[in-house]
Design a protein around this motif. Structure first.
Motif, PDB file in Angstrom:
ATOM      1  N   ASP A   1      88.701  -3.403  32.192  1.00 43.81           N
ATOM      2  CA  ASP A   1      87.407  -3.611  31.523  1.00 43.81           C
ATOM      3  C   ASP A   1      86.540  -2.341  31.643  1.00 43.81           C
ATOM      4  O   ASP A   1      86.941  -1.356  32.273  1.00 43.81           O
ATOM      5  N   GLN A   2      85.365  -2.398  31.065  1.00 45.34           N
ATOM      6  CA  GLN A   2      84.510  -1.221  30.946  1.00 45.34           C
ATOM      7  C   GLN A   2      84.251  -0.557  32.301  1.00 45.34           C
ATOM      8  O   GLN A   2      84.418   0.661  32.464  1.00 45.34           O
ATOM      9  N   ASP A   3      83.817  -1.371  33.299  1.00 49.53           N
ATOM     10  CA  ASP A   3      83.449  -0.776  34.594  1.00 49.53           C
ATOM     11  C   ASP A   3      84.668  -0.235  35.327  1.00 49.53           C
ATOM     12  O   ASP A   3      84.595   0.802  35.991  1.00 49.53           O
ATOM     13  N   THR A   4      85.790  -0.950  35.211  1.00 51.57           N
ATOM     14  CA  THR A   4      87.014  -0.486  35.891  1.00 51.57           C
ATOM     15  C   THR A   4      87.470   0.848  35.307  1.00 51.57           C
ATOM     16  O   THR A   4      87.819   1.776  36.048  1.00 51.57           O
ATOM     17  N   LEU A   5      87.446   0.953  33.985  1.00 47.81           N
ATOM     18  CA  LEU A   5      87.872   2.217  33.374  1.00 47.81           C
ATOM     19  C   LEU A   5      86.926   3.349  33.770  1.00 47.81           C
ATOM     20  O   LEU A   5      87.359   4.469  34.078  1.00 47.81           O
ATOM     21  N   GLU A   6      85.629   3.063  33.806  1.00 46.48           N
ATOM     22  CA  GLU A   6      84.682   4.119  34.205  1.00 46.48           C
ATOM     23  C   GLU A   6      85.000   4.584  35.636  1.00 46.48           C
ATOM     24  O   GLU A   6      85.004   5.788  35.927  1.00 46.48           O
ATOM     25  N   GLN A   7      85.299   3.636  36.522  1.00 41.43           N
ATOM     26  CA  GLN A   7      85.627   4.006  37.907  1.00 41.43           C
ATOM     27  C   GLN A   7      86.915   4.830  37.965  1.00 41.43           C
ATOM     28  O   GLN A   7      87.014   5.801  38.719  1.00 41.43           O
TER      29      GLN A   7
ATOM     30  N   ARG B   1      84.395  17.775  27.726  1.00 37.17           N
ATOM     31  CA  ARG B   1      84.074  16.344  27.633  1.00 37.17           C
ATOM     32  C   ARG B   1      85.303  15.523  27.242  1.00 37.17           C
ATOM     33  O   ARG B   1      86.071  15.926  26.372  1.00 37.17           O
ATOM     34  N   LEU B   2      85.460  14.375  27.888  1.00 42.54           N
ATOM     35  CA  LEU B   2      86.497  13.415  27.490  1.00 42.54           C
ATOM     36  C   LEU B   2      85.820  12.208  26.861  1.00 42.54           C
ATOM     37  O   LEU B   2      84.843  11.672  27.406  1.00 42.54           O
ATOM     38  N   LEU B   3      86.354  11.762  25.719  1.00 36.88           N
ATOM     39  CA  LEU B   3      85.893  10.523  25.084  1.00 36.88           C
ATOM     40  C   LEU B   3      87.078   9.575  24.962  1.00 36.88           C
ATOM     41  O   LEU B   3      88.106   9.936  24.367  1.00 36.88           O
ATOM     42  N   VAL B   4      86.928   8.397  25.543  1.00 36.72           N
ATOM     43  CA  VAL B   4      87.988   7.381  25.457  1.00 36.72           C
ATOM     44  C   VAL B   4      87.465   6.228  24.603  1.00 36.72           C
ATOM     45  O   VAL B   4      86.551   5.509  25.011  1.00 36.72           O
ATOM     46  N   LEU B   5      88.030   6.097  23.416  1.00 37.76           N
ATOM     47  CA  LEU B   5      87.667   4.973  22.536  1.00 37.76           C
ATOM     48  C   LEU B   5      88.777   3.938  22.688  1.00 37.76           C
ATOM     49  O   LEU B   5      89.945   4.242  22.467  1.00 37.76           O
ATOM     50  N   GLU B   6      88.411   2.725  23.102  1.00 34.40           N
ATOM     51  CA  GLU B   6      89.471   1.747  23.382  1.00 34.40           C
ATOM     52  C   GLU B   6      88.927   0.332  23.264  1.00 34.40           C
ATOM     53  O   GLU B   6      87.715   0.104  23.463  1.00 34.40           O
ATOM     54  N   PHE B   7      89.807  -0.581  22.937  1.00 33.79           N
ATOM     55  CA  PHE B   7      89.435  -1.995  22.984  1.00 33.79           C
ATOM     56  C   PHE B   7      89.016  -2.333  24.405  1.00 33.79           C
ATOM     57  O   PHE B   7      89.543  -1.789  25.374  1.00 33.79           O
ATOM     58  N   SER B   8      88.050  -3.249  24.516  1.00 28.50           N
ATOM     59  CA  SER B   8      87.538  -3.537  25.849  1.00 28.50           C
ATOM     60  C   SER B   8      87.209  -5.015  25.957  1.00 28.50           C
ATOM     61  O   SER B   8      87.815  -5.825  25.250  1.00 28.50           O
ATOM     62  N   LYS B   9      86.271  -5.359  26.834  1.00 31.14           N
ATOM     63  CA  LYS B   9      85.984  -6.783  27.062  1.00 31.14           C
ATOM     64  C   LYS B   9      84.705  -7.187  26.337  1.00 31.14           C
ATOM     65  O   LYS B   9      83.637  -6.622  26.618  1.00 31.14           O
ATOM     66  N   PRO B  10      84.782  -8.193  25.434  1.00 28.06           N
ATOM     67  CA  PRO B  10      83.566  -8.659  24.751  1.00 28.06           C
ATOM     68  C   PRO B  10      82.513  -9.083  25.768  1.00 28.06           C
ATOM     69  O   PRO B  10      82.848  -9.581  26.843  1.00 28.06           O
ATOM     70  N   THR B  11      81.265  -8.876  25.406  1.00 27.67           N
ATOM     71  CA  THR B  11      80.187  -9.085  26.386  1.00 27.67           C
ATOM     72  C   THR B  11      79.692 -10.523  26.427  1.00 27.67           C
ATOM     73  O   THR B  11      78.900 -10.860  27.296  1.00 27.67           O
ATOM     74  N   THR B  12      80.108 -11.377  25.492  1.00 29.32           N
ATOM     75  CA  THR B  12      79.691 -12.785  25.561  1.00 29.32           C
ATOM     76  C   THR B  12      80.920 -13.691  25.438  1.00 29.32           C
ATOM     77  O   THR B  12      81.920 -13.321  24.814  1.00 29.32           O
TER      78      THR B  12
ATOM     79  N   LEU C   1      83.225   2.973  24.033  1.00 24.83           N
ATOM     80  CA  LEU C   1      83.438   4.423  24.073  1.00 24.83           C
ATOM     81  C   LEU C   1      83.002   4.918  25.449  1.00 24.83           C
ATOM     82  O   LEU C   1      81.823   4.820  25.799  1.00 24.83           O
ATOM     83  N   HIS C   2      83.972   5.410  26.225  1.00 26.77           N
ATOM     84  CA  HIS C   2      83.682   5.976  27.545  1.00 26.77           C
ATOM     85  C   HIS C   2      83.563   7.496  27.428  1.00 26.77           C
ATOM     86  O   HIS C   2      84.335   8.123  26.697  1.00 26.77           O
ATOM     87  N   ARG C   3      82.626   8.044  28.188  1.00 25.97           N
ATOM     88  CA  ARG C   3      82.457   9.501  28.232  1.00 25.97           C
ATOM     89  C   ARG C   3      82.568   9.979  29.667  1.00 25.97           C
ATOM     90  O   ARG C   3      82.149   9.279  30.587  1.00 25.97           O
ATOM     91  N   GLY C   4      83.068  11.188  29.826  1.00 21.50           N
ATOM     92  CA  GLY C   4      83.062  11.803  31.148  1.00 21.50           C
ATOM     93  C   GLY C   4      83.133  13.306  30.968  1.00 21.50           C
ATOM     94  O   GLY C   4      83.642  13.789  29.949  1.00 21.50           O
ATOM     95  N   PHE C   5      82.607  14.035  31.944  1.00 19.09           N
ATOM     96  CA  PHE C   5      82.578  15.500  31.854  1.00 19.09           C
ATOM     97  C   PHE C   5      83.307  16.108  33.054  1.00 19.09           C
ATOM     98  O   PHE C   5      83.373  15.509  34.122  1.00 19.09           O
TER      99      PHE C   5
END
Ligand code: SAM
Length: 271
Positions: A237-243, A185-196, A265-269
Motif C-alpha cells: 500500500d501507499q505507506d509501505t511503498l513509501e517506507q 528524482r524517482l516517480l513510481v506510478l502504480e495501482f494502490s489501495k483505494p482510500t474508502t 504517484l510516489h516521489r523520492g529524491f
C-alpha cells in the motif's frame, strides 16, 4: 554511454538480462494470489506480457476508460524534466511516457525506454517510430532489479505500472537509486489501495469480474487480466511503498493518491 551503443539495436538484447539470483531460488513469492518459487516469477510475468503485448494499448484505454492518460499526464507534470536531461522510463512497455519525455528533453537530451520483455519493447518501438519519435530515444531490454547503467547517470527515473510485477521490489528500488544522479528524482506510478471502503467494493467487483471478461472478449486472454487484478491487490500500500523507498536511501519521499487511491504517484529524491 557505452550501454546505449551496446543495446540500442533493432532487436532488444537478451544479454543484458540479469542472471537468476540464487537467493531468489530458495523462497516463495506472490504471483497474483498464488505462491510460486521466486526464481520462476519473472518468467511467469514475462508470459503475461508476451501474451498481452499486441493488445496492451487498446486494453489500457478500455480498462481505465482512458483515465490512464490522465495519470500519466500528471506524472509528466510532476517530473520537473527539462531539455537536455537524461530520463529512464523503466518497465516502459509500449512507451507512453517515453514518447512524451523524448519531446521534452529534445536533441541534447536522452531517453531510455527499458523493459524486461522484448514483446512489449517491440510493440513500443513500432508505435514510437510511427509517431516519428527517434534520435534521442533508445531501447534497452533490462531487469529493473539489475539495471545495466552507470552509477549517478539519470536525472529522472519513472516506473509506471511496472513495480508490482517485479520479483524483488527493494532490490529494484536500490538499483534505481544507484543509477540516479544526486539531485535526481524517482516517480513510481502504480495501482494502490483505494482510500474508502465503498470505492474498494466497486473496484473489486470491477477488477475481479469485469476485467477478466474484457480480457477474454478483446484479447482472448482472461487469465492474464486475472493476474493483473490479483497483482494489484498484492502490491504494497501507499505507506509501505513509501517506507521501502526510504529504506534504500530515497529522501523527501511523498505520494499523491489519484482517483481515490486506485492509483498513487510516489516521489523520492537522491541527494
Ligand atoms: N509503463 C508502461 C505503461 O504504463 O503503459 C507499461 C506498464 S505494463 C503494465 C508493465 C511492464 O513492466 C511490462 O512491459 C513488463 O514487461 C514490465 N516488467 C515486468 N517486470 C519487469 C522487470 N523486472 N524489469 C523491467 N520491466 C519489467
Amino acid at each position: 554511454m557505452s550501454t546505449n551503443t551496446q543495446h540500442d539495436q533493432d532487436t532488444p538484447q537478451e544479454a543484458v538480462l540479469a542472471s537468476s539470483n540464487p537467493e531468489q531460488a530458495s523462497h516463495k513469492t506472490d504471483f497474483g494470489f498464488s505462491q510460486v518459487d521466486a526464481s520462476q516469477k519473472a518468467d511467469m510475468v514475462a508470459d503475461v506480457f508476451h501474451s498481452v503485448a499486441a493488445k496492451y494499448d487498446v486494453m489500457n484505454d478500455l480498462m481505465s476508460m482512458g483515465v490512464h492518460r490522465l495519470w500519466k499526464r500528471y506524472t509528466i507534470d510532476c517530473s520537473g524534466v527539462r531539455a537536455g536531461q537524461k530520463v529512464l522510463d523503466l518497465a516502459g512497455g509500449t512507451g507512453d511516457l517515453a514518447a512524451k519525455f523524448s519531446r521534452i528533453v529534445g536533441n541534447k537530451g536522452q531517453v531510455i525506454l527499458a523493459d524486461i520483455n522484448h514483446s512489449m519493447l517491440n510493440v513500443g518501438k513500432e508505435k514510437l517510430l510511427n509517431m516519428g519519435i527517434l534520435g534521442n530515444l533508445h531501447y534497452v531490454q533490462a531487469n529493473a532489479e539489475a539495471l545495466p547503467f552507470p552509477d549517478n547517470h539519470f536525472d529522472l527515473i519513472t516506473i509506471a505500472f511496472g513495480l508490482r510485477n517485479v520479483t524483488d521490489k527493494s532490490k529494484a528500488l536500490a538499483s534505481m537509486y544507484r543509477v540516479l544522479k544526486p539531485g535526481g528524482r524517482l516517480l513510481v506510478l502504480e495501482f494502490s489501495k483505494p482510500t474508502t471502503q465503498a470505492l474498494s467494493k466497486v473496484y473489486d467487483a470491477y477488477s475481479f469480474y469485469l476485467l477478466p471478461q474484457m480480457g477474454k472478449l478483446v484479447a482472448n486472454d482472461s487469465e492474464s487480466y486475472r493476474y493483473l487484478a490479483e497483482s494489484i491487490r498484492m502490491h504494497p500500500d501507499q505507506d509501505t511503498l513509501e517506507q521501502m523507498m526510504k529504506d534504500v536511501g530515497f529522501e523527501q519521499t511523498s505520494y499523491t493518491n489519484l482517483t481515490g487511491g486506485i492509483v498513487a504517484l510516489h516521489r523520492g529524491f537522491k541527494f
